[in-house]
Design a protein around this motif. Structure first.
Motif, PDB file in Angstrom:
ATOM      1  N   SER A  23      50.298  47.267  27.566  1.00  0.00           N
ATOM      2  CA  SER A  23      50.936  47.550  28.848  1.00  0.00           C
ATOM      3  C   SER A  23      51.756  46.371  29.343  1.00  0.00           C
ATOM      4  O   SER A  23      52.656  46.531  30.141  1.00  0.00           O
ATOM      5  CB  SER A  23      49.870  47.909  29.888  1.00  0.00           C
ATOM      6  OG  SER A  23      48.939  46.865  30.008  1.00  0.00           O
ATOM      7  N   GLY A  24      51.453  45.145  28.900  1.00  0.00           N
ATOM      8  CA  GLY A  24      52.246  43.980  29.260  1.00  0.00           C
ATOM      9  C   GLY A  24      51.942  43.400  30.613  1.00  0.00           C
ATOM     10  O   GLY A  24      52.625  42.489  31.043  1.00  0.00           O
ATOM     11  N   TYR A  25      50.937  43.921  31.311  1.00  0.00           N
ATOM     12  CA  TYR A  25      50.567  43.348  32.598  1.00  0.00           C
ATOM     13  C   TYR A  25      49.067  43.525  32.796  1.00  0.00           C
ATOM     14  O   TYR A  25      48.421  44.296  32.113  1.00  0.00           O
ATOM     15  CB  TYR A  25      51.348  43.996  33.747  1.00  0.00           C
ATOM     16  CG  TYR A  25      51.075  45.464  33.970  1.00  0.00           C
ATOM     17  CD1 TYR A  25      50.136  45.890  34.907  1.00  0.00           C
ATOM     18  CD2 TYR A  25      51.759  46.449  33.250  1.00  0.00           C
ATOM     19  CE1 TYR A  25      49.880  47.232  35.121  1.00  0.00           C
ATOM     20  CE2 TYR A  25      51.511  47.795  33.456  1.00  0.00           C
ATOM     21  CZ  TYR A  25      50.578  48.180  34.384  1.00  0.00           C
ATOM     22  OH  TYR A  25      50.332  49.512  34.591  1.00  0.00           O
ATOM     23  N   ARG A  26      48.547  42.789  33.736  1.00  0.00           N
ATOM     24  CA  ARG A  26      47.126  42.867  34.050  1.00  0.00           C
ATOM     25  C   ARG A  26      46.948  43.172  35.532  1.00  0.00           C
ATOM     26  O   ARG A  26      47.747  42.732  36.370  1.00  0.00           O
ATOM     27  CB  ARG A  26      46.432  41.543  33.726  1.00  0.00           C
ATOM     28  CG  ARG A  26      46.101  41.370  32.246  1.00  0.00           C
ATOM     29  CD  ARG A  26      44.837  42.136  31.941  1.00  0.00           C
ATOM     30  NE  ARG A  26      44.312  41.820  30.647  1.00  0.00           N
ATOM     31  CZ  ARG A  26      44.094  42.705  29.691  1.00  0.00           C
ATOM     32  NH1 ARG A  26      44.427  43.967  29.881  1.00  0.00           N
ATOM     33  NH2 ARG A  26      43.554  42.357  28.560  1.00  0.00           N
ATOM     34  N   VAL A  27      45.892  43.899  35.864  1.00  0.00           N
ATOM     35  CA  VAL A  27      45.556  44.195  37.254  1.00  0.00           C
ATOM     36  C   VAL A  27      44.163  43.646  37.527  1.00  0.00           C
ATOM     37  O   VAL A  27      43.202  44.015  36.851  1.00  0.00           O
ATOM     38  CB  VAL A  27      45.591  45.716  37.538  1.00  0.00           C
ATOM     39  CG1 VAL A  27      45.236  45.985  38.995  1.00  0.00           C
ATOM     40  CG2 VAL A  27      46.961  46.297  37.206  1.00  0.00           C
ATOM     41  N   PHE A  28      44.059  42.755  38.504  1.00  0.00           N
ATOM     42  CA  PHE A  28      42.781  42.156  38.877  1.00  0.00           C
ATOM     43  C   PHE A  28      42.413  42.569  40.306  1.00  0.00           C
ATOM     44  O   PHE A  28      43.281  42.884  41.114  1.00  0.00           O
ATOM     45  CB  PHE A  28      42.858  40.629  38.831  1.00  0.00           C
ATOM     46  CG  PHE A  28      42.848  40.058  37.437  1.00  0.00           C
ATOM     47  CD1 PHE A  28      41.661  39.657  36.839  1.00  0.00           C
ATOM     48  CD2 PHE A  28      44.023  39.926  36.715  1.00  0.00           C
ATOM     49  CE1 PHE A  28      41.649  39.136  35.565  1.00  0.00           C
ATOM     50  CE2 PHE A  28      44.027  39.398  35.440  1.00  0.00           C
ATOM     51  CZ  PHE A  28      42.829  39.002  34.862  1.00  0.00           C
ATOM     52  N   GLU A  50      42.840  48.993  32.291  1.00  0.00           N
ATOM     53  CA  GLU A  50      41.520  48.507  32.716  1.00  0.00           C
ATOM     54  C   GLU A  50      41.686  47.392  33.743  1.00  0.00           C
ATOM     55  O   GLU A  50      42.665  46.649  33.709  1.00  0.00           O
ATOM     56  CB  GLU A  50      40.730  47.991  31.509  1.00  0.00           C
ATOM     57  CG  GLU A  50      40.291  49.083  30.541  1.00  0.00           C
ATOM     58  CD  GLU A  50      39.439  48.517  29.413  1.00  0.00           C
ATOM     59  OE1 GLU A  50      39.162  47.294  29.428  1.00  0.00           O
ATOM     60  OE2 GLU A  50      39.060  49.289  28.524  1.00  0.00           O
ATOM     61  N   LEU A  51      40.706  47.295  34.621  1.00  0.00           N
ATOM     62  CA  LEU A  51      40.689  46.204  35.595  1.00  0.00           C
ATOM     63  C   LEU A  51      40.433  44.898  34.853  1.00  0.00           C
ATOM     64  O   LEU A  51      39.567  44.832  33.970  1.00  0.00           O
ATOM     65  CB  LEU A  51      39.605  46.457  36.634  1.00  0.00           C
ATOM     66  CG  LEU A  51      39.764  45.861  38.034  1.00  0.00           C
ATOM     67  CD1 LEU A  51      41.092  46.251  38.662  1.00  0.00           C
ATOM     68  CD2 LEU A  51      38.610  46.289  38.921  1.00  0.00           C
ATOM     69  N   GLY A  52      41.205  43.865  35.165  1.00  0.00           N
ATOM     70  CA  GLY A  52      41.059  42.576  34.492  1.00  0.00           C
ATOM     71  C   GLY A  52      39.659  41.993  34.664  1.00  0.00           C
ATOM     72  O   GLY A  52      38.997  42.217  35.667  1.00  0.00           O
ATOM     73  N   LYS A  53      39.231  41.237  33.669  1.00  0.00           N
ATOM     74  CA  LYS A  53      37.883  40.656  33.679  1.00  0.00           C
ATOM     75  C   LYS A  53      37.888  39.353  34.474  1.00  0.00           C
ATOM     76  O   LYS A  53      38.499  38.361  34.072  1.00  0.00           O
ATOM     77  CB  LYS A  53      37.408  40.410  32.247  1.00  0.00           C
ATOM     78  CG  LYS A  53      37.262  41.684  31.418  1.00  0.00           C
ATOM     79  CD  LYS A  53      36.827  41.363  29.998  1.00  0.00           C
ATOM     80  CE  LYS A  53      36.639  42.643  29.195  1.00  0.00           C
ATOM     81  NZ  LYS A  53      37.894  43.392  29.008  1.00  0.00           N
TER      82      LYS A  53
END
Length: 373
Positions: A23-28, A50-53
């Protein structure tokens, strides 16, 4: 030797394949409480990521600690931060998370803050300060490069920031709720509980092709002047040689008794506002509207803070239903008061994230949105 090194390097898994998702991005999520992560989970479900760890927690001395558990180097990061009752802790969590990502070499750090805290403190009040401007500076210093928010208390707040701000609107969702869930909404009238809310109410009324009523009077006392010494007599000084400065005498403000401009008799009254926090004003407005003949009273607001005894006061009042969005967690208040209903706005927040990541225009999310919304 050089050829052998190149072959060994080629056999190594690429850093891009190893660390960066497709996806090239992360969501936290920067929240330490489970109730506040519900919106983040809904957004990630809609995005299919997925939600970032990460781990966000308070140490025994109440200091905030954030540990990011995966590589974010060179990536675009979205931090979803919903604001619970403990506002200052949530702000600190966001600042620490943003700074942790900045020092971990994230490319862009975008804050998704559906309800922007301290937004009511955006004007100079006596000897106070514009705290909203201070918060904007703190977020920029921590490393944020962009913000997505919803229904800022004053749109001019966007000017406090040194980076882009997307101020999304909840009005399409609330308008849809009125059309689908309010029986006989054609017999409704949109009410502004104070003249300052008249523009927003007018926008709703024009969209729904309904009438407009405005309340005005002494119950609206949130901006009343507090005694701060300005009316006290000046110090007596020796003014021999030059006369004192004679300023024009200002008449003291005196609000009239509550009046309703517009006919609400035999109608459904729908009060619209951006924030519902202390509900005394809304309860007083509902009583006046009942006296004037309104047979059902709804309140529509974007941010349902519902502090202190708000659920009990709503339950005991003439208000029939309070409709808010899920920008602020309020599950506990809903258990205390079944009159509170929730509209989900995760769809527009998820779409904003997707469009920003893909470099698409945000104009589609603002179609038919007026300046007064």
């Amino acid at each position: 030797e050089h050829g052998q090194f190149t072959q060994v390097l080629a056999r190594q898994p690429s850093a891009r394949r190893m660390n960066v998702p497709k996806s090239g991005y992360r969501v936290f999520s920067a929240n330490s409480t489970a109730a506040c992560t519900e919106l983040a989970k809904k957004i990630t479900e809609r995005l299919g990521v997925e939600l970032g760890k990460s781990v966000v927690y308070q140490e025994s001395n109440r200091e905030t600690r954030v540990d990011v558990k995966e590589s974010v180097r060179g990536q675009t990061i979205f931090i979803i931060q919903t604001i619970p009752r403990d506002v200052n802790t949530a702000i600190m969590e966001l600042l620490v998370m943003a700074y942790a990502l900045k020092t971990s070499c994230a490319k862009n750090i975008i804050g998704v803050i559906p309800y922007f805290p301290y937004s009511k403190q955006c004007k100079m009040r006596k000897r106070g300060s514009i705290v909203c401007k201070l918060l904007a500076s703190m977020l920029a210093k921590a490393g944020l490069t962009h913000i997505i928010t919803m229904d800022l208390h004053q749109k001019e707040i966007q000017g406090f920031f040194s980076f882009p701000v997307d101020n999304l609107r909840a009005s399409p969702f609330l308008l849809q709720y009125i059309q689908e869930e309010v029986p006989d909404y054609r017999n409704a009238i949109i009410v502004a509980k104070s003249p300052s809310a008249a523009k927003r109410a007018q926008s709703y009324a024009e969209r729904l092709r309904l009438g407009l009523a405005v309340m005005h009077g002494e119950a609206q006392c949130s901006e009343s002047d507090m005694a701060d010494g300005r009316h006290s007599p000046p110090c007596v000084r020796n003014t021999s040689g030059h006369p004192g400065l004679e300023l024009p005498l200002m008449m003291a403000k005196e609000k009239p008794p509550i009046t309703v401009v517009g006919d609400v008799g035999g109608r459904i009254a729908i009060i619209v506002d951006d924030i519902i926090d202390d509900v005394e004003d809304f309860v007083a407005a509902a009583e006046i509207l009942k006296e004037r003949g309104a047979y059902k009273i709804y309140i529509m607001a974007t941010h349902g803070l519902l502090s202190a005894d708000a659920p009990r006061l709503i339950e005991e009042s003439a208000i029939d239903e309070v409709v808010v969005t899920n920008t602020v967690p309020h599950e506990v208040q809903k258990l205390q008061c079944p009159k509170i209903k929730t509209v989900d706005v995760s769809m527009i927040l998820a779409e904003a994230i997707r469009r920003i990541h893909n470099g698409e225009s945000m104009a589609y999310l603002f179609r038919n949105i007026t300046v007064d919304d």
